[in-house]
Design a protein around this motif. Structure first.
Motif, PDB file in Angstrom:
ATOM      1  N   GLY A 190      71.105 -47.785  35.130  1.00 10.49           N
ATOM      2  CA  GLY A 190      71.682 -46.424  35.269  1.00 10.49           C
ATOM      3  C   GLY A 190      72.993 -46.417  34.416  1.00 10.49           C
ATOM      4  N   LEU A 193      69.319 -41.288  29.083  1.00  8.03           N
ATOM      5  CA  LEU A 193      68.695 -40.273  29.641  1.00  8.03           C
ATOM      6  C   LEU A 193      68.795 -38.795  28.794  1.00  8.03           C
ATOM      7  N   THR A 194      67.769 -38.135  28.556  1.00  5.69           N
ATOM      8  CA  THR A 194      67.820 -36.798  27.740  1.00  5.69           C
ATOM      9  C   THR A 194      68.016 -35.659  28.679  1.00  5.69           C
ATOM     10  N   VAL A 195      67.217 -35.536  29.817  1.00  5.14           N
ATOM     11  CA  VAL A 195      67.720 -34.428  30.889  1.00  5.14           C
ATOM     12  C   VAL A 195      67.784 -34.905  32.466  1.00  5.14           C
ATOM     13  N   ALA A 196      67.245 -36.048  32.652  1.00  4.71           N
ATOM     14  CA  ALA A 196      67.682 -36.672  34.112  1.00  4.71           C
ATOM     15  C   ALA A 196      68.863 -36.784  34.235  1.00  4.71           C
ATOM     16  N   TYR A 197      69.152 -36.854  35.644  1.00  2.00           N
ATOM     17  CA  TYR A 197      70.355 -37.026  36.142  1.00  2.00           C
ATOM     18  C   TYR A 197      70.548 -38.661  36.202  1.00  2.00           C
ATOM     19  N   VAL A 198      71.534 -39.533  36.299  1.00  2.00           N
ATOM     20  CA  VAL A 198      71.594 -40.906  36.332  1.00  2.00           C
ATOM     21  C   VAL A 198      71.148 -41.093  37.904  1.00  2.00           C
ATOM     22  N   GLU A 199      71.770 -40.509  38.662  1.00  2.00           N
ATOM     23  CA  GLU A 199      71.511 -40.504  39.974  1.00  2.00           C
ATOM     24  C   GLU A 199      70.016 -40.391  40.303  1.00  2.00           C
ATOM     25  N   ASN A 213      75.343 -39.511  29.423  1.00  2.00           N
ATOM     26  CA  ASN A 213      74.249 -39.237  30.391  1.00  2.00           C
ATOM     27  C   ASN A 213      75.004 -38.450  31.391  1.00  2.00           C
ATOM     28  N   ARG A 214      74.051 -37.388  31.837  1.00  2.00           N
ATOM     29  CA  ARG A 214      74.801 -36.439  33.091  1.00  2.00           C
ATOM     30  C   ARG A 214      74.519 -37.034  34.572  1.00  2.00           C
TER      31      ARG A 214
END
Lengths: 152, 428
Positions: free
Chosen positions: A31, A36-42, B267-268
């Motif tokens: 994590g 990550l390009t679009v996904a949320y880390v969570e 990262n979002r």
């Protein structure tokens, strides 16, 4: 170690330890490091942990199934058949690792992981499925079928 | 205290299941919310806030040009004066209105004399009728009351500069607001002070021939809104011809913010709340580009916003390893802003040249102090740089410059915040 319920218990504990290492510790590390390009880390971490958990539970069930099968009185006279059954379970474990990896890739199809990360995901899923099945049956199969797993 | 008999296998199993579920959902996630105490209500238009008691100073322009409004049949000007006091009484439970007439000087008058504004003699008082010194009136505007100046303006360039400076000092810098209400009225009389000299003008039945006069209002913004609402019940008062210059322009807004696909160092994370965003800066990374869509619900009577002049104000606090107070920061910079109706498409550049840690930002998008606020189109329609008998005879000299300068004074005194959001960043 090869008799029930000890082999079941040790296998369960081993699966739990592996789960802690791969789902929690390695999941937290991924994590923090994976791009990550679009996904949320969570979302990524949660999905990864769910997939690892699915692999771990299925790997555990494969091993338990083998312990149960190997301890049946009728298995003693059917060792050839038992060998084929072990191979089948091993291949099922391998297919599970591939299947869970494919599920991860589909769920995160918009992400572009590195080759090393793909290898790591497959390694983790393998550790919980076919590798886990192989190692635990190698070490803890019931005595009647202890020679069947590869490596004995 | 738990006894051994109470520790049953089912309890242990339940605890294990709970731990498993918690680990799946929460481990390594859950960041504490930002510690900013401000919220969106701090920047939104306040409807409430005006008490039920009001003191109004009503200043009536008593220079010669104004007599043309009083003399015209069906004068909207006279109807407005007749209804102004009752509108104030209707909007406030406890009202106190003081009347003044002004021109060269300012003189307090009683209500009976105010009622004589329909007669030509009212506009011929010696010492008053010759010049319109609105700046002398604005000297008297201050907190705790509302000032209403009824005038046809007609200032020259120099007067505008002095007047705007007075408004800035006595109104905007006192956290008060200014309102400009334009009303078209039949007119029949002589217009003085025009650059080309006086000329006679009479409106016709054509609505476009009406000559505008203005109610300039100064005071607490909530009270001016209330006064405008009260006046709005009159058929000749249009909300479309009212401009309110307040430090708040926005009734509501939403911010959506995301990193661009190319920003691989970011990262979002899930949004911690409304208009709040969270990102991780990956190890060895420094930042990236953030794109946002800001939807503004601008108050109908507020000036428009010039997207090309927007500015971003950013404050930063360090949350770990050591907590610090907020300081101004340029970690987040506005790269571009494009306006599409009430929607702003914005791009920010985020750069964190700091070590590992957790940071939180408060970002405020403000209207620019120079050219940031744009007067509405009706101001231009009613304005002329040189009204004469043959060209723009019923338009107001330099209204556009006056209102634009007022808007700039308002923006420079307290650059209005259009939207704000928080950004939590963790550098791993």
């Amino acid at each position: 170690m090869r008799s029930a319920p000890l082999n079941y218990l040790i296998t369960f504990v081993l699966a739990g330890l592996l789960w802690v290492l791969t789902a929690l510790i390695l999941g937290g590390y991924l994590g923090n490091t994976v791009a990550l390009t679009v996904a949320y880390v969570e979302d990524f971490v949660q999905t990864y942990r769910i997939l690892v958990s699915v692999a771990a539970v299925l790997g555990l069930l494969l091993a338990f199934w083998w312990y149960y099968y190997g301890s049946r009185p009728t298995t003693v006279g059917e060792l050839d058949r038992a060998g084929r059954f072990w191979t089948t379970l091993f291949i099922v474990g391998l297919a599970l690792a591939v299947g869970v990896l494919v599920a991860l890739l589909i769920l995160f199809r918009e992400e572009s992981f590195t080759v090393g990360q793909y290898a790591l995901f497959f390694g983790v899923f393998s550790l919980h499925t076919w590798l886990f099945f192989w190692i635990s049956t190698l070490l803890m199969s019931p005595r009647t079928v202890q020679t069947i797993p590869w490596g004995r | 205290m738990l006894t051994p008999s109470l520790i049953r296998p089912r309890s242990i199993l339940s605890a294990l299941v709970c731990a498993f579920v918690l680990a799946l959902g929460g481990c390594g996630g859950g960041e504490a919310p930002s510690s900013w105490t401000t919220d969106s209500a701090d920047i939104l238009v306040e409807r409430a806030g005006c008490t039920d008691s009001i003191r109004v100073d009503l200043f009536l322009d008593a220079t010669s040009s104004m007599s043309g409004y009083a003399a015209a049949p069906g004068s909207v000007y006279l109807q407005f004066l007749d209804n102004l006091e009752s509108a104030i009484s209707g909007a406030w439970g406890d009202d106190s209105v003081r009347f003044y007439k002004f021109g060269t000087t300012v003189r307090r008058i009683d209500r009976d004399e105010f009622r004589t504004a329909r007669e030509a003699a009212f506009y011929r008082e010696r010492g008053i009728f010759t010049t319109t010194n609105i700046d002398a009136v604005i000297d008297r505007v201050g907190p705790g009351r509302v000032g209403v100046i009824v005038t046809d303006l007609f200032q020259d360039d120099g007067d505008i500069n002095v007047m705007v400076a007075e408004v800035k000092e006595h109104v905007f810098q006192e956290n008060l607001a200014a309102g400009v209400l334009a009303l078209g009225s039949p007119f029949a009389g002589r217009i003085y002070d025009a650059p080309g000299g006086p000329y006679d003008y009479a409106s016709t039945s054509d609505p476009s021939s009406l000559r505008p006069f203005y109610a300039l209002m100064f005071g607490d913004a909530a009270c001016l809104r209330r006064l405008n609402d009260a006046l709005g019940s009159q058929p000749f008062v249009s909300d479309e011809h009212f401009l309110l210059l307040d430090r708040r322009l926005i009734e509501d807004y939403t911010v959506a913010l995301d990193k661009t696909r190319d920003s691989q160092e970011l990262n979002r994370r899930a949004s911690p709340g409304e208009n709040a965003f969270a990102f991780d800066v990956r190890p060895e990374g420094e930042g990236g580009t953030l794109e946002g869509v800001i939807v503004l619900d601008r108050e109908a009577v507020a000036p428009d916003v010039n997207a090309a002049r927007l500015g971003l104000e950013v404050f930063r606090k360090v949350r770990s390893p050591q907590t610090t107070d907020s300081v101004r920061s340029d970690d987040l910079r506005l790269r571009s802003a494009e306006r599409r109706g009430d929607t702003l498409a914005v791009a920010f550049e985020y750069t964190l040249g700091e070590a590992e840690g957790r940071y939180t930002y408060l970002a405020r998008l403000r209207a620019g102090d120079i050219g940031g606020l744009v007067p509405p189109a009706w101001v231009q329609d009613l304005s002329s740089t040189n009204p004469t008998a043959t060209q723009d005879p019923n338009k107001t000299l330099n209204l556009e410059k006056f209102v634009a300068d007022l808007a700039q004074a308002a923006a420079s005194a307290h650059r209005p915040v259009l939207a704000q959001f928080t950004l939590d960043v963790t550098k791993r």
